[in-house]
Design an enzyme around this catalytic site. Structure first.
Site, PDB file in Angstrom:
ATOM      1  N   LYS A   5      -0.216   0.831   2.655  1.00  0.00           N
ATOM      2  CA  LYS A   5      -0.768  -0.527   2.500  1.00  0.00           C
ATOM      3  C   LYS A   5       0.295  -1.568   2.872  1.00  0.00           C
ATOM      4  O   LYS A   5       1.489  -1.239   2.953  1.00  0.00           O
ATOM      5  CB  LYS A   5      -1.235  -0.727   1.058  1.00  0.00           C
ATOM      6  N   ARG A  51      -5.847  -3.243 -14.635  1.00  0.00           N
ATOM      7  CA  ARG A  51      -6.060  -3.914 -13.347  1.00  0.00           C
ATOM      8  C   ARG A  51      -7.390  -3.390 -12.805  1.00  0.00           C
ATOM      9  O   ARG A  51      -8.367  -3.323 -13.525  1.00  0.00           O
ATOM     10  CB  ARG A  51      -4.901  -3.627 -12.374  1.00  0.00           C
ATOM     11  N   TYR A  74      23.044 -27.200   1.573  1.00  0.00           N
ATOM     12  CA  TYR A  74      22.202 -28.181   0.877  1.00  0.00           C
ATOM     13  C   TYR A  74      22.551 -28.241  -0.603  1.00  0.00           C
ATOM     14  O   TYR A  74      22.837 -27.216  -1.234  1.00  0.00           O
ATOM     15  CB  TYR A  74      20.723 -27.795   0.985  1.00  0.00           C
ATOM     16  N   MET A 131      16.435 -22.576   5.566  1.00  0.00           N
ATOM     17  CA  MET A 131      15.319 -21.953   6.281  1.00  0.00           C
ATOM     18  C   MET A 131      15.789 -21.026   7.392  1.00  0.00           C
ATOM     19  O   MET A 131      15.310 -19.910   7.539  1.00  0.00           O
ATOM     20  CB  MET A 131      14.415 -23.043   6.866  1.00  0.00           C
TER      21      MET A 131
HETATM   22  C1  LIG Z   1       0.800   1.075  -4.193  1.00  0.00           C
HETATM   23  C2  LIG Z   1       0.179   2.212  -4.904  1.00  0.00           C
HETATM   24  C3  LIG Z   1       0.790   3.475  -4.920  1.00  0.00           C
HETATM   25  C4  LIG Z   1       2.191   3.717  -4.359  1.00  0.00           C
HETATM   26  O1  LIG Z   1       3.110   3.259  -5.336  1.00  0.00           O
HETATM   27  P1  LIG Z   1       4.700   3.397  -5.105  1.00  0.00           P
HETATM   28  O2  LIG Z   1       5.263   2.903  -6.376  1.00  0.00           O
HETATM   29  O3  LIG Z   1       5.029   2.525  -3.955  1.00  0.00           O
HETATM   30  O4  LIG Z   1       4.984   4.815  -4.838  1.00  0.00           O
HETATM   31  C5  LIG Z   1       0.099   4.538  -5.474  1.00  0.00           C
HETATM   32  N1  LIG Z   1      -1.124   4.351  -6.040  1.00  0.00           N
HETATM   33  C6  LIG Z   1      -1.719   3.151  -6.077  1.00  0.00           C
HETATM   34  C7  LIG Z   1      -3.042   3.020  -6.718  1.00  0.00           C
HETATM   35  C8  LIG Z   1      -1.087   2.035  -5.526  1.00  0.00           C
HETATM   36  O5  LIG Z   1      -1.676   0.834  -5.593  1.00  0.00           O
END
Ligand SMILES: *Cc1c(COP(=O)(O)O)cnc(C)c1O
Length: 375
Positions: A39, A137, A258, A311
């Site tokens: 992802k 979640r 800055y 920046m």
């Molecule tokens: C992002 C995610 C993972 C991977 O987690 P890591 O800590 O990066 O290994 C696994 N399962 C779900 C549901 C996730 O959202």
């Protein structure tokens, strides 16, 4: 290290290291399938290149968040199994089916929409079920397990997999891990014979009890630290060199950057980097006289950031290099073997995940190696 082309920065992504990391995790999880979480553009390194290298290493199961990301994996890998963690977008079932993407269903409305599509087409399209066991979640609530089971039993539908996600896996001794493991067991008992998956990278490293039939590592593939307080066994995947634009002198009492947030307390040599927060160098890595900031690696030494990161520019104190000063055009290592993703994360007060997913700066990307085993 000299930059290979002109004044631009260079982000080098080692696909061989990515593949070795996947194989190492696959060894640890032997007995379970090792998926790959790609992802967020494969944690910033590039979803197309990462998916192909992971597939060449042996990965066949991929997790992404959105259907768009799923389509990117599908375009790269016609035969991969692709799970969409955000679940089913309303009205998008036909797209998932066309693209052969599996939603990770997490609510009754998603489930009903998917089952309706299966009934309409008279086909049991594969999907996973995500139960929330305590992170609060996305996911079916625990008390929905019975209802979910009733609905699928009525239709003779079976999911590909039942999964959940750990809240505190980065802290193996945290009691919440055991609690979630037990609750996940109670969910699984409602779906006998269905493969199960609970572990992210840290869960994978925590122990066999967490592996079940599939593990879902993300951060560890990319070389990041998954478990706190332990030596990170993974190989770094990203190396970022940014250009030194100028080396200047500063005098005692002068200020840098800055807000005049840093006052030189000695006559100094300053390297000005063509790199700033617009390139993903967190402003929280700025260095003041009260609070040290990030470091970069130049000519064999770690040199501190001084003053506020702006920046496009960052100032580094290179006085300690003595007469071995860098030349304009030379590269400074911001991420790599000498200063890692988690070193910068710790200095910035964040986690390696955020450093990696912020890699979007004005530098060229080079992919080196691939997923194949060396001959
Ligand atoms: C992002 C995610 C993972 C991977 O987690 P890591 O800590 O990066 O290994 C696994 N399962 C779900 C549901 C996730 O959202």
């Amino acid at each position: 290290m000299a930059l290979t082309s002109g004044l631009g920065g260079q982000l080098s992504i080692d696909l061989g290291a990515l593949a070795r990391n996947w194989r190492a995790l696959d060894k640890v999880s032997a007995g379970a399938l090792t998926a790959a979480v790609v992802k967020a553009d494969a944690y910033g390194i590039g979803i197309d290149a990462a998916s192909k290298a992971l597939h060449a290493a042996g990965a066949r199961f991929f997790f992404v968040a959105t259907p768009d990301e799923g389509m990117a994996v599908r375009a790269a890998l016609p035969d991969a199994h692709v799970f969409i963690l955000y679940g089913l977008y309303p009205g998008a079932a036909n797209l998932y089916i066309r693209q052969n993407l599996m939603p990770v269903l997490s609510s009754m409305s998603m489930l009903e929409e998917w089952l309706a599509k299966c009934v309409e087409r008279n086909e049991a399209y594969p999907a996973a079920f995500h139960f929330d066991t305590g992170i609060n979640r996305i996911g079916f609530r625990l008390n929905e397990a019975g209802l979910v089971r009733e609905r699928i039993e009525a239709l003779g539908y079976a999911p590909q997999m039942v999964m959940s996600h750990l809240a505190c896996a980065d802290t193996p001794n945290h009691e919440k891990n055991r609690t979630q493991l037990a609750l996940f067991g109670s969910v699984m008992s409602q779906f006998p014979g269905i493969p199960a998956s609970l572990a992210n990278s840290a869960g994978l490293m925590t122990g066999r009890d967490y592996h079940f039939q599939m593990v879902r590592p993300g951060i560890a593939l990319y070389g990041g630290r998954a478990v706190n307080g332990r030596k990170n066994p993974m190989q770094p995947v990203v190396t970022l060199h940014v250009p030194i634009l100028q080396v200047a002198e500063g005098r005692t009492g002068e200020t840098v950057g800055y807000g005049a947030a840093y006052t030189l307390n000695r006559n100094s040599r300053l390297a000005i980097l063509g790199y700033g927060y617009a390139d993903g160098f967190f402003r929280s890595l700025s260095g003041t006289n009260q609070r040290p900031g990030g470091k970069v690696f130049i000519r064999g030494k770690l040199c501190p950031v001084i003053g506020r990161i702006s920046m496009d520019l960052t100032v580094v104190d290179v006085t300690e290099l003595g007469s071995d000063l860098p030349m304009p055009g030379e590269g400074a290592e911001v991420l790599g073997a000498h200063i890692g993703v988690d070193d910068q994360a710790d200095a910035a007060g964040t986690i390696g995940y955020e450093i990696l997913t912020s890699l979007k700066g004005r530098y060229t990307r080079n992919y080196v190696g691939d997923g194949r085993l060396p001959e």
